[in-house]
Every structure is written in structure tokens, then in C-alpha cells.
Design an enzyme around this catalytic site. Sequence first.
Site, mmCIF file in Angstrom:
data_model
loop_
_atom_site.group_PDB
_atom_site.id
_atom_site.type_symbol
_atom_site.label_atom_id
_atom_site.label_comp_id
_atom_site.label_asym_id
_atom_site.label_seq_id
_atom_site.Cartn_x
_atom_site.Cartn_y
_atom_site.Cartn_z
ATOM 1 C CD GLU A 118 -2.983 -1.236 0.262
ATOM 2 O OE1 GLU A 118 -3.027 -0.346 -0.609
ATOM 3 O OE2 GLU A 118 -3.764 -2.200 0.289
ATOM 4 C CG HIS A 142 -4.435 -0.372 5.957
ATOM 5 N ND1 HIS A 142 -5.802 -0.260 5.963
ATOM 6 C CD2 HIS A 142 -4.162 -1.543 5.327
ATOM 7 C CE1 HIS A 142 -6.325 -1.321 5.370
ATOM 8 N NE2 HIS A 142 -5.357 -2.124 4.978
ATOM 9 C CG HIS A 144 -6.939 -5.758 7.841
ATOM 10 N ND1 HIS A 144 -6.340 -6.841 7.215
ATOM 11 C CD2 HIS A 144 -6.756 -4.702 7.009
ATOM 12 C CE1 HIS A 144 -5.804 -6.449 6.054
ATOM 13 N NE2 HIS A 144 -6.026 -5.156 5.909
ATOM 14 C CD GLU A 172 -14.369 11.942 25.750
ATOM 15 O OE1 GLU A 172 -13.189 12.114 25.453
ATOM 16 O OE2 GLU A 172 -15.003 12.717 26.498
ATOM 17 C CG HIS A 213 -9.278 -3.768 2.880
ATOM 18 N ND1 HIS A 213 -8.613 -3.813 1.683
ATOM 19 C CD2 HIS A 213 -8.314 -3.849 3.824
ATOM 20 C CE1 HIS A 213 -7.325 -3.957 1.897
ATOM 21 N NE2 HIS A 213 -7.115 -3.969 3.195
HETATM 22 O O1 2HA Z 1 -1.710 -7.030 3.682
HETATM 23 O O2 2HA Z 1 -3.457 -4.813 4.598
HETATM 24 O O3 2HA Z 1 -4.263 -3.727 2.334
HETATM 25 C C1 2HA Z 1 -1.492 -5.692 3.751
HETATM 26 C C2 2HA Z 1 -2.790 -5.010 3.628
HETATM 27 C C3 2HA Z 1 -3.223 -4.591 2.292
HETATM 28 ZN ZN ZN Z 2 -5.429 -4.090 4.260
#
Ligand code: 2HA
Ligand code: ZN
Length: 274
Positions: A118, A142, A144, A172, A213
Site C-alpha cells: 500500500e 492501516h 483490519h 467522545e 477491508h
Molecule cells: O496485507 O493490509 O491492504 C497488507 C494489507 C493490504
Molecule cells: Zn489491508
Amino acid sequence: MYNSVLEAPFVKGYVKMANEGYERGWHERNGGNLSYRIKKEEIESVKALLDFSKEFTPIGATVENLKNEYFLVSGSGKFFGNIKSATEENICIVEVDDTGKNYRIVWGLVAGGRPTSELPAHLMNHSVKLTATNGEHRVIYHAHPVNAIAITFVLPLDSKIITHLLWEMMTECPVIFPQGIGVVEWMVPGGEKIAIASSELMKKFDAILWAHHGVFCSGVDFDLTFGLMDTIEKAAEIYVKVQSMGGIKQSITDDGFRELAKDFGLTLNEGFLN
Ligand code: 2HA
Ligand code: ZN
């Protein structure tokens, strides 16, 4: 001066945050990625330990205002769960060239590898945030997180609807993300399209929800960026629990949000209120 890049406080801060995210369960296998725009004095403090012999390779995006900047980033296919115990194998420092089109690895990934898949999204988001925050934001994260992803299967993929619900879930929330959260429909990850869609939204928001995602957050430092992710995920978890108990029966009103904004001196995104 340090004997190893690992001694530098910005590297320690990065490792601590990555490990906290892993411990929260936000980074299965190689899921997620983290990048930090290194300060001038920080890169100076480790410069003697960097290797400038590698060739530059294309970023896959043009980030002119990031020319000659250095970033600490996670490696593609590397597991967040290994960053703490094997830091040099799993993260790297990259240098952007003086055109803003290419990068090279100057430290880390000692067993081989490339920066996160990414990287275009990370650098385009850094580019937008550098301008939007006058250089204040340095971290793009980023992850998940389970509940934030789960809500994208049941709620309309609409920034206003999702922001409003998350604001309602914890008093909050509007204090922590007063501009709200941008929502990106499902797209193939790792490419230019999702990078462009995200960076467009990053002009306005500090957090973006990628449908089915994960979440992208931007912030000033490791603690604030992690805290933003944590707050969004907690609000999403409350929403999942509320739904599982039969749904919302009473909530914070929009007048309540306006009162909160007044008392806390916030500029809430008025477009997301009714
Ligand atoms: O595996 O999270 O979006 C890496 C990620 C791709
Ligand atoms: Zn990801």
C-alpha cells in the site's frame, strides 16, 4: 548518535505502536501497514547508519511535495506480529528521490523484501496531509479491525450515515473525529485507484473506512493515530453490541452534538448533522 537505528526514539515509537495494533488483533498474518514521515533531525541522527547504495524504483504515484523525505514503513508481506522481535527484518526506511516519483530502501528489510503493497496509498495520503495540516501529520496507519469492517456489511456505504452512527456510540467520538470518517466503496487494494480515492477523502477526513477491508488513519504522532483507530473500532464494537441487543432505542440528539461542540470548542462537520 546511535550504534543502531533501532535505538532511535522514532523507531521505538513505531515498534510500540505496531505491536499494540497486533495485540489488539487488528493485524492477522500480514494484514495492515504503518508509515511515519521522519523528521529532519531524526533522520540526521541515524544518517551515518543508512545505506545509500541501492537503486531508486518507481513508487507508482507522484508525490512531489514529499521529495527528499524519509519514511519508516512496514514491509510487504511481513507480519506485524514479528515487528517487535525482528524489527530490521520487517520494516524499512525509504528515501523519496528529488522528483517525488521514486523511492529506495536505505535501511531495514535485511532479509530482503519491499515496502508495503500500500505504499502508493500511504505516500499519497502523506502528500495530501502534508499540505492539509501544514506538515503536522506524520503518521498513516492501516489496520483490519474486526468491528469497523463488520459494519460495512450492514450499513449504507455513506460517510454521513456511518459517521453519525459512530458519533452516537460514544460521547467522545465527535471530540476525537469532529470532521467524521470518509467511506470508500470496495476496491482492489494496493493499486492507484484506491490510493487516489483515499487521498481525495484524506483532504477532508483523518480517517477513512475501506468497505469490507479496514481503516486508514492519519495523525500527528503514533499515540494520536493509534488512539483514533482505537476509538473508531470501539465505537463500531458498541454499534455491533447495540444491534445485537435489538438496536438503538434512544441516542444522543443532534442538538446534543451541537451543545457538545459549543462546550468543547469543536468545529463539527455540520454537513453530517441533521
Ligand atoms: O496485507 O493490509 O491492504 C497488507 C494489507 C493490504
Ligand atoms: Zn489491508
